[in-house]
Design an enzyme around this catalytic site. Structure first.
Site, short mmCIF file in Angstrom:
data_model
loop_
_atom_site.label_atom_id
_atom_site.label_comp_id
_atom_site.label_asym_id
_atom_site.label_seq_id
_atom_site.Cartn_x
_atom_site.Cartn_y
_atom_site.Cartn_z
N LYS A 1 0.82 -1.23 0.00
CA LYS A 1 0.00 0.00 0.00
C LYS A 1 0.85 1.26 0.00
O LYS A 1 0.49 2.25 -0.63
CB LYS A 1 -0.97 -0.01 1.19
CG LYS A 1 -2.10 -1.00 1.00
CD LYS A 1 -3.14 -0.89 2.11
CE LYS A 1 -4.27 -1.86 1.86
NZ LYS A 1 -5.39 -1.66 2.77
N ASP B 1 -10.27 2.87 1.75
CA ASP B 1 -10.49 2.12 3.01
C ASP B 1 -11.25 2.94 4.05
O ASP B 1 -12.26 2.49 4.59
CB ASP B 1 -9.14 1.67 3.59
CG ASP B 1 -8.50 0.54 2.80
OD1 ASP B 1 -9.23 -0.27 2.23
OD2 ASP B 1 -7.26 0.49 2.76
#
Ligand code: ATR
Length: 274
Positions: free
Chosen positions: A66, A103
Site C-alpha cells: 500500500k 479504506d
C-alpha cells in the site's frame, strides 16, 4: 480488448475481492474480469510496469504494497497522500496512474449504511493507531465527525495521529475508564482476528448500551469485542461492511456504477457460513 482489473498483494490467494468484483461486473452488464496477482514484497515497481504494459484498467493494492507502490504512480489523491497508503489504482484516460484510498471512506459508508444516518455529532473513540486507524480517522474527519479520540497500546502513535487530525490521544486504560463518553467506538487492531490471539484490546466494563460499537476485523465476523458489545445490548457494526464498501468505492471509480452492497453482504455471509 476486454477490460480487466486485479488485486496485487502477498498473500493474495485468499482474497474475496476477485469474486466480489466479478459478481458486480455480471450484475451491471459489464464485460470485464478481475484477477488476483501474487506480488512479493519489494517488487511493487515491477508489478506496476507489468500491469501497465499488459493493459490493466485498474487494480486494488493490499499488504504489503500500500505504501511501497506510491513512487511508481503518477498521482495520488489527497486522502492517499495524507495516509501514504494506496488501495486503489485508476488508469486515467491519458494512461496516467492515479492512486487512491477507499479504506477509510469505505468504513464511513458502511457505518452510515448500517445505522441509516450520519452520526457525526457523536464523540468517536478509535482503538489502535496503525494504518487502518489513520485512514478511518481521516475519513471520519472529512465526513464531519468533529470529536475524535484515539487510544493505542503505544500512546506516542496515537499522539502522532491526533496531531494530524486534531483529535485527543489516550492510553488504553484511560479510554477504558472513559468508555461511557463515546457514541461510537471503532476497534482497528488485529486483536480478535483468527490468526491472532483473540480477546479484547480494551476492557469494556464501562461500555454504555447506547454506544455504536464497530470492529474492522471481518474474519471472524463476530470478534470477541463485538460479542461482548452484543451481549451488552449495543448496536454493532462488523468489519464486512468496510471490506465491501472499500471495494464498492473502487468499482465506482473504475466503472461509474455503484454496486448492490447489501445484496453483496448477504451473499458473502452465506459463503462464510458454508
Ligand atoms: P493496520 O494497517 O491493520 O492498522 P498496523 O499498522 O500494524 O496495522 O497497526 C496495528 C495496530 O494494532 C497498532 O495500533 C497496534 O498497536 P501498537 O502501535 O502499540 O503496536 C495495535 N495492536 C496490535 N496488536 C495489539 C494488541 N495485542 N493489543 C493492543 N493493540 C494492538
Amino acid at each position: 480488448m476486454k477490460n480487466w482489473y486485479a488485486v496485487i498483494g502477498d498473500p493474495v490467494s485468499h482474497s474475496k475481492s476477485p469474486s466480489m468484483h466479478e459478481a458486480w461486473f455480471g450484475e451491471n452488464g459489464i464485460d470485464a474480469s478481475y484477477i488476483p496477482v501474487h506480488v512479493p514484497a519489494g517488487t511493487a515497481g515491477k508489478a506496476v510496469a507489468a500491469l501497465r504494459r499488459l493493459g490493466a484498467s485498474g487494480w486494488n493494492v493490499t499488504v504489503p504494497h500500500k505504501q511501497a507502490i506510491i513512487p511508481y504512480l503518477d498521482e495520488v489523491d489527497p486522502i492517499a497522500a495524507e495516509m501514504q497508503a494506496v488501495n486503489t489504482v485508476k488508469v486515467l484516460p491519458d494512461g496516467r496512474l492515479l492512486g487512491m484510498n477507499t479504506d477509510g471512506p469505505g468504513f464511513v459508508r458502511s457505518l452510515e449504511e448500517r445505522i441509516g444516518q450520519s452520526l457525526s455529532e457523536e464523540p468517536v473513540l478509535i482503538i489502535g493507531a496503525g494504518g487502518a486507524a489513520n485512514g478511518i480517522a481521516l475519513a471520519m474527519k472529512q465526513a464531519g465527525y468533529g470529536k475524535i479520540s484515539v487510544c493505542n497500546r503505544t500512546v506516542e502513535k496515537a499522539e502522532a495521529l491526533c496531531s494530524r487530525i486534531g483529535g485527543e490521544a489516550l492510553r488504553l486504560e484511560e479510554a477504558a475508564d472513559r468508555l461511557g463518553e463515546f457514541g461510537i467506538i471503532i476497534q482497528t487492531t488485529p486483536v480478535g482476528m483468527s490468526t491472532a490471539t483473540g480477546g479484547l484490546p480494551i476492557a469494556l466494563d464501562r461500555l454504555d448500551r447506547r454506544t455504536v460499537v464497530a470492529d474492522i476485523v471481518y474474519s471472524p465476523l463476530y470478534t470477541d469485542f463485538l460479542k461482548a458489545a452484543m451481549n451488552n445490548g449495543n448496536v454493532i457494526v462488523d468489519g464486512l461492511g468496510m471490506f465491501i464498501w472499500q471495494g464498492a468505492l473502487a468499482f465506482h471509480e473504475w466503472t461509474g456504477k455503484m454496486p448492490d452492497t447489501l445484496g453483496t453482504r448477504k451473499r458473502l455471509i452465506a459463503e462464510m457460513e458454508e
